[in-house]
Design an enzyme around this catalytic site. Structure first.
Site, PDB file in Angstrom:
ATOM      1  N   TYR A   1      27.717  -6.844  -5.760  1.00 47.47           N
ATOM      2  CA  TYR A   1      29.120  -7.305  -5.743  1.00 47.47           C
ATOM      3  C   TYR A   1      29.722  -7.246  -7.150  1.00 47.47           C
ATOM      4  CZ  TYR A   1      33.045 -10.486  -4.667  1.00 47.47           C
ATOM      5  OH  TYR A   1      34.286 -11.054  -4.498  1.00 47.47           O
TER       6      TYR A   1
ATOM      7  N   LYS B   1      32.897  -4.982  -8.477  1.00 45.17           N
ATOM      8  CA  LYS B   1      34.126  -5.564  -9.022  1.00 45.17           C
ATOM      9  C   LYS B   1      34.356  -5.125 -10.473  1.00 45.17           C
ATOM     10  CE  LYS B   1      35.357  -7.795  -5.302  1.00 45.17           C
ATOM     11  NZ  LYS B   1      36.553  -7.409  -4.549  1.00 45.17           N
TER      12      LYS B   1
HETATM   13  P1  NAP Z   1      37.404 -12.770   3.633  1.00 51.92           P
HETATM   14  O1  NAP Z   1      38.062 -14.042   4.040  1.00 51.92           O
HETATM   15  O2  NAP Z   1      35.958 -12.591   3.907  1.00 51.92           O
HETATM   16  O3  NAP Z   1      38.235 -11.533   4.249  1.00 51.92           O
HETATM   17  C1  NAP Z   1      37.793 -10.231   4.025  1.00 51.92           C
HETATM   18  C2  NAP Z   1      38.796  -9.239   4.570  1.00 51.92           C
HETATM   19  O4  NAP Z   1      38.284  -7.915   4.355  1.00 51.92           O
HETATM   20  C3  NAP Z   1      39.035  -9.387   6.066  1.00 51.92           C
HETATM   21  O5  NAP Z   1      40.392  -9.160   6.355  1.00 51.92           O
HETATM   22  C4  NAP Z   1      38.160  -8.277   6.654  1.00 51.92           C
HETATM   23  O6  NAP Z   1      38.691  -7.731   7.858  1.00 51.92           O
HETATM   24  C5  NAP Z   1      38.221  -7.205   5.586  1.00 51.92           C
HETATM   25  N1  NAP Z   1      37.044  -6.339   5.629  1.00 51.92           N
HETATM   26  C6  NAP Z   1      35.775  -6.669   5.289  1.00 51.92           C
HETATM   27  N2  NAP Z   1      34.953  -5.612   5.504  1.00 51.92           N
HETATM   28  C7  NAP Z   1      35.723  -4.598   5.976  1.00 51.92           C
HETATM   29  C8  NAP Z   1      35.463  -3.258   6.396  1.00 51.92           C
HETATM   30  N3  NAP Z   1      34.225  -2.729   6.372  1.00 51.92           N
HETATM   31  N4  NAP Z   1      36.479  -2.528   6.840  1.00 51.92           N
HETATM   32  C9  NAP Z   1      37.725  -3.037   6.881  1.00 51.92           C
HETATM   33  N5  NAP Z   1      38.041  -4.285   6.512  1.00 51.92           N
HETATM   34  C10 NAP Z   1      37.055  -5.059   6.067  1.00 51.92           C
HETATM   35  O7  NAP Z   1      37.573 -12.522   2.066  1.00 51.92           O
HETATM   36  P2  NAP Z   1      38.517 -13.216   0.974  1.00 51.92           P
HETATM   37  O8  NAP Z   1      37.805 -14.377   0.423  1.00 51.92           O
HETATM   38  O9  NAP Z   1      39.905 -13.346   1.503  1.00 51.92           O
HETATM   39  O10 NAP Z   1      38.455 -12.081  -0.150  1.00 51.92           O
HETATM   40  C11 NAP Z   1      39.447 -11.069  -0.276  1.00 51.92           C
HETATM   41  C12 NAP Z   1      39.149 -10.278  -1.554  1.00 51.92           C
HETATM   42  O11 NAP Z   1      39.119 -11.176  -2.658  1.00 51.92           O
HETATM   43  C13 NAP Z   1      37.787  -9.584  -1.536  1.00 51.92           C
HETATM   44  O12 NAP Z   1      37.881  -8.345  -2.179  1.00 51.92           O
HETATM   45  C14 NAP Z   1      36.909 -10.532  -2.335  1.00 51.92           C
HETATM   46  O13 NAP Z   1      35.826  -9.866  -2.925  1.00 51.92           O
HETATM   47  C15 NAP Z   1      37.901 -11.043  -3.360  1.00 51.92           C
HETATM   48  N6  NAP Z   1      37.523 -12.313  -3.964  1.00 51.92           N
HETATM   49  C16 NAP Z   1      37.383 -13.450  -3.215  1.00 51.92           C
HETATM   50  C17 NAP Z   1      37.013 -14.649  -3.819  1.00 51.92           C
HETATM   51  C18 NAP Z   1      36.856 -15.943  -3.085  1.00 51.92           C
HETATM   52  O14 NAP Z   1      36.439 -16.929  -3.710  1.00 51.92           O
HETATM   53  N7  NAP Z   1      37.163 -16.004  -1.805  1.00 51.92           N
HETATM   54  C19 NAP Z   1      36.779 -14.668  -5.200  1.00 51.92           C
HETATM   55  C20 NAP Z   1      36.927 -13.495  -5.927  1.00 51.92           C
HETATM   56  C21 NAP Z   1      37.306 -12.337  -5.301  1.00 51.92           C
HETATM   57  P3  NAP Z   1      38.232  -8.248   9.357  1.00 51.92           P
HETATM   58  O15 NAP Z   1      38.046  -9.724   9.280  1.00 51.92           O
HETATM   59  O16 NAP Z   1      39.380  -7.827  10.204  1.00 51.92           O
HETATM   60  O17 NAP Z   1      36.974  -7.501   9.666  1.00 51.92           O
END
Ligand code: NAP
Length: 245
Positions: free
Chosen positions: A152, A156
């Site tokens: 990961y 990133k």
């Molecule tokens: P999340 O709630 O797990 O949502 C992930 C999203 O990505 C969902 O809409 C999912 O779609 C989509 N996705 C995952 N795998 C996929 C695939 N193979 N094909 C198409 N779509 C896919 O994640 P989040 O926490 O909102 O994170 C969003 C972004 O922010 C990510 O890049 C994550 O790395 C980054 N981020 C998050 C955090 C945190 O603390 N949450 C911190 C730093 C960075 P479906 O559900 O429709 O499958």
């Protein structure tokens, strides 16, 4: 009318970005991986908040052709595309010595290679219009490192480098490419972490709390605005003061 594709907009941070841009009056392509129903709900709310045109598009970003095709489907549905937010992402956390090739490959594919493919196709469209806004959702761990997340973190950190390179390549064409690096944000991605892990993160966050998806969306809304035209190649942390600068 501004026209944006947001990947992974069915929930979490992507959902918040879609709804924030709906309030700005953007036409939206709301992308999902598996959760069509949730993406439809986001679309419904986006319309209610003021988005004049909303398309819901499914694509598995682990498939190279699907990622490239997604951009053209979005442009077709919206009648063009000036904004791309590469937000979809996954984790497959484990220690390096236990990490399987498929854990490495899936995370690099979903978080980095898919953004390369969508950005490549989007830039072709934006170059013709001599205007574009691209935001890549990275993570503070791409700057700081984190044990148990070699795949990961590499994806990133790669996304941050990719952002800087593409920003320089197309700056003269009116296209900006920036990254947003969230810290610990309350979404399904972080919900499942063990309590002691959450406690350890919390102890390191100067703000003394986790972040909300809406707080990330706010920064994205600025970066995609016309007003942000001279901000390019940057990585903006939204992390309660966690990452040192
Ligand atoms: P999340 O709630 O797990 O949502 C992930 C999203 O990505 C969902 O809409 C999912 O779609 C989509 N996705 C995952 N795998 C996929 C695939 N193979 N094909 C198409 N779509 C896919 O994640 P989040 O926490 O909102 O994170 C969003 C972004 O922010 C990510 O890049 C994550 O790395 C980054 N981020 C998050 C955090 C945190 O603390 N949450 C911190 C730093 C960075 P479906 O559900 O429709 O499958």
């Amino acid at each position: 009318m501004r026209k944006a594709l947001i990947t992974g907009a069915s929930r979490g941070i992507g959902r918040a970005i879609a709804l924030r841009l709906a309030r700005e009056g953007f036409a939206l392509a709301i992308h999902y991986g598996k959760n069509r129903e949730k993406a439809e709900e986001v679309a419904e709310e986006a319309r209610r908040l003021g988005s004049p045109l909303v398309a819901v598009l499914g694509a598995n970003l682990l498939e190279a052709e699907a990622a490239s095709a997604l951009v053209h489907q979005a442009a077709e549905a919206l009648g063009g595309l000036d904004t791309l937010v590469n937000n979809a992402g996954i984790t497959r956390d484990t220690l390096l010595v236990r990490m399987k090739d498929e854990d490495w490959e899936a995370v690099l594919e979903a978080n980095l290679s898919s953004a390369f493919r969508t950005t490549r196709e989007a830039v072709k469209l934006m170059m013709k219009a001599r205007f574009g806004r691209i935001v890549n959702i990275a993570s503070v761990v791409g700057l700081l490192g984190n044990p148990g997340q070699a795949n990961y973190v590499a994806s990133k950190a790669g996304l941050i480098g990719f952002t800087r390179a593409v920003a320089k390549e197309y700056a003269a064409r009116g296209i900006t490419v920036n990254a947003v690096a969230p810290g610990f944000i309350e979404t399904e991605m972080t919900e499942g972490l063990p309590e002691e892990v959450k406690k350890a993160y919390l102890a390191q966050i100067p703000a003394g709390r986790f972040g909300k998806p809406e707080e990330v969306a706010e920064v994205v809304a600025f970066l995609v605005s016309e007003a942000a035209g001279y901000v390019n190649g940057q990585t903006i942390c939204v992390d309660g003061g966690l990452a040192p600068h």
